[in-house]
Design a protein around this motif. Structure first.
Motif, short mmCIF file in Angstrom:
data_model
loop_
_atom_site.label_atom_id
_atom_site.label_comp_id
_atom_site.label_asym_id
_atom_site.label_seq_id
_atom_site.Cartn_x
_atom_site.Cartn_y
_atom_site.Cartn_z
N ILE A 160 0.82 -1.21 0.00
CA ILE A 160 0.00 0.00 0.00
C ILE A 160 0.86 1.27 0.00
CG2 ILE A 160 -1.68 1.33 1.35
CD1 ILE A 160 -2.85 -1.31 2.27
N ILE A 161 2.01 1.24 0.65
CA ILE A 161 2.84 2.44 0.85
C ILE A 161 3.22 3.13 -0.47
CG2 ILE A 161 5.12 3.21 1.63
CD1 ILE A 161 4.76 1.46 4.06
N PRO A 162 3.69 2.43 -1.51
CA PRO A 162 4.02 3.16 -2.74
C PRO A 162 2.82 3.86 -3.37
CG PRO A 162 4.94 0.94 -2.81
CD PRO A 162 4.07 1.02 -1.61
N TRP A 163 1.65 3.24 -3.33
CA TRP A 163 0.45 3.86 -3.88
C TRP A 163 0.00 5.04 -3.03
CZ3 TRP A 163 -0.78 3.10 -8.65
CH2 TRP A 163 -0.40 1.93 -9.27
N ALA A 164 0.16 4.94 -1.72
CA ALA A 164 -0.19 6.05 -0.84
C ALA A 164 0.72 7.25 -1.08
CB ALA A 164 -0.11 5.61 0.62
N ILE A 165 2.02 7.00 -1.25
CA ILE A 165 2.96 8.08 -1.54
C ILE A 165 2.63 8.72 -2.88
CG2 ILE A 165 5.39 8.57 -2.08
CD1 ILE A 165 6.11 6.47 0.04
N PHE A 166 2.32 7.91 -3.89
CA PHE A 166 1.95 8.43 -5.20
C PHE A 166 0.69 9.28 -5.11
CE2 PHE A 166 -0.53 7.78 -9.15
CZ PHE A 166 0.31 8.47 -10.01
N GLY A 167 -0.31 8.82 -4.35
CA GLY A 167 -1.55 9.58 -4.19
C GLY A 167 -1.34 10.91 -3.50
N VAL A 168 -0.52 10.91 -2.45
CA VAL A 168 -0.23 12.15 -1.73
C VAL A 168 0.54 13.11 -2.63
CG1 VAL A 168 1.12 13.12 0.18
CG2 VAL A 168 -0.36 11.15 0.57
N LEU A 169 1.51 12.61 -3.38
CA LEU A 169 2.27 13.46 -4.29
C LEU A 169 1.38 14.06 -5.37
CD1 LEU A 169 5.09 14.50 -5.08
CD2 LEU A 169 5.32 12.45 -6.49
N LEU A 170 0.50 13.26 -5.93
CA LEU A 170 -0.43 13.75 -6.95
C LEU A 170 -1.38 14.80 -6.37
CD1 LEU A 170 -1.11 13.23 -9.92
CD2 LEU A 170 -2.81 11.60 -9.14
N ALA A 171 -1.85 14.58 -5.14
CA ALA A 171 -2.74 15.55 -4.50
C ALA A 171 -2.00 16.87 -4.23
CB ALA A 171 -3.28 14.98 -3.20
N LEU A 172 -0.74 16.79 -3.81
CA LEU A 172 0.02 18.02 -3.56
C LEU A 172 0.30 18.79 -4.84
CD1 LEU A 172 2.56 16.81 -0.85
CD2 LEU A 172 0.64 18.40 -0.56
N ILE A 173 0.55 18.08 -5.94
CA ILE A 173 0.76 18.76 -7.22
C ILE A 173 -0.52 19.46 -7.65
CG2 ILE A 173 1.17 18.36 -9.67
CD1 ILE A 173 3.19 16.18 -8.80
N CYS A 174 -1.65 18.79 -7.52
CA CYS A 174 -2.94 19.42 -7.87
C CYS A 174 -3.22 20.62 -6.98
CB CYS A 174 -4.07 18.40 -7.76
SG CYS A 174 -4.03 17.14 -9.04
N LEU A 175 -2.94 20.48 -5.69
CA LEU A 175 -3.16 21.59 -4.76
C LEU A 175 -2.26 22.77 -5.11
CD1 LEU A 175 -4.65 22.55 -2.22
CD2 LEU A 175 -2.73 21.66 -0.90
N TYR A 176 -1.02 22.51 -5.52
CA TYR A 176 -0.13 23.60 -5.92
C TYR A 176 -0.72 24.36 -7.11
CZ TYR A 176 3.50 26.05 -8.39
OH TYR A 176 4.19 27.01 -9.07
N PHE A 177 -1.15 23.64 -8.13
CA PHE A 177 -1.65 24.31 -9.32
C PHE A 177 -2.93 25.09 -9.05
CE2 PHE A 177 1.18 21.53 -11.75
CZ PHE A 177 1.75 22.49 -12.57
N VAL A 178 -3.78 24.58 -8.16
CA VAL A 178 -5.02 25.29 -7.86
C VAL A 178 -4.76 26.48 -6.94
CG1 VAL A 178 -7.26 25.09 -6.72
CG2 VAL A 178 -6.50 23.31 -8.26
N SER A 179 -3.85 26.34 -6.00
CA SER A 179 -3.69 27.39 -4.99
C SER A 179 -2.60 28.41 -5.30
CB SER A 179 -3.38 26.75 -3.64
OG SER A 179 -2.13 26.09 -3.68
N THR A 180 -1.48 28.00 -5.86
CA THR A 180 -0.32 28.88 -5.92
C THR A 180 0.08 29.30 -7.32
OG1 THR A 180 0.48 27.72 -3.97
CG2 THR A 180 2.04 29.13 -5.08
N GLU A 181 -0.14 28.48 -8.31
CA GLU A 181 0.35 28.76 -9.67
C GLU A 181 -0.18 30.10 -10.17
OE1 GLU A 181 2.42 28.59 -13.05
OE2 GLU A 181 2.68 27.30 -11.35
N GLN A 182 0.64 30.82 -10.89
CA GLN A 182 0.39 32.17 -11.41
C GLN A 182 0.42 33.20 -10.29
OE1 GLN A 182 0.82 30.56 -14.56
NE2 GLN A 182 0.34 32.69 -14.87
N GLY A 183 1.09 32.87 -9.23
CA GLY A 183 1.28 33.81 -8.14
C GLY A 183 2.75 34.11 -7.99
#
Length: 75
Positions: A26-49
């Motif tokens: 489960i650990i590799p998939w959990a790390i991948f999911g968290v990384l993907l969520a953080l990338i999406c959060l970056y683009f929604v919250s910070t990008e173009q700032g």
């Protein structure tokens, strides 16, 4: 005559025994999911700032409604 089959006749459905998924699988998939969520959060919250990676307003306009939906100010 047709014979009645039950779920226990299916060889692809495990009945009883060890059915838990090991944590090491489960650990590799959990790390991948968290990384993907953080990338999406970056683009929604910070990008173009202040910390933008891409020039222009393309990313900002693409995630604009999602930014407001999540409560991030952008203008």
């Amino acid at each position: 005559m047709a014979t009645a089959s039950t779920i226990s006749d299916d060889v692809f459905i495990p009945i009883g025994g060890e059915t838990a998924i090991p944590v090491k699988d489960i650990i590799p998939w959990a790390i991948f999911g968290v990384l993907l969520a953080l990338i999406c959060l970056y683009f929604v919250s910070t990008e173009q700032g202040a910390l933008s990676l891409f020039k222009g307003m393309y990313v900002h306009e693409f995630v604009h409604d999602g930014r407001h939906l999540m409560g991030f100010p952008c203008h």
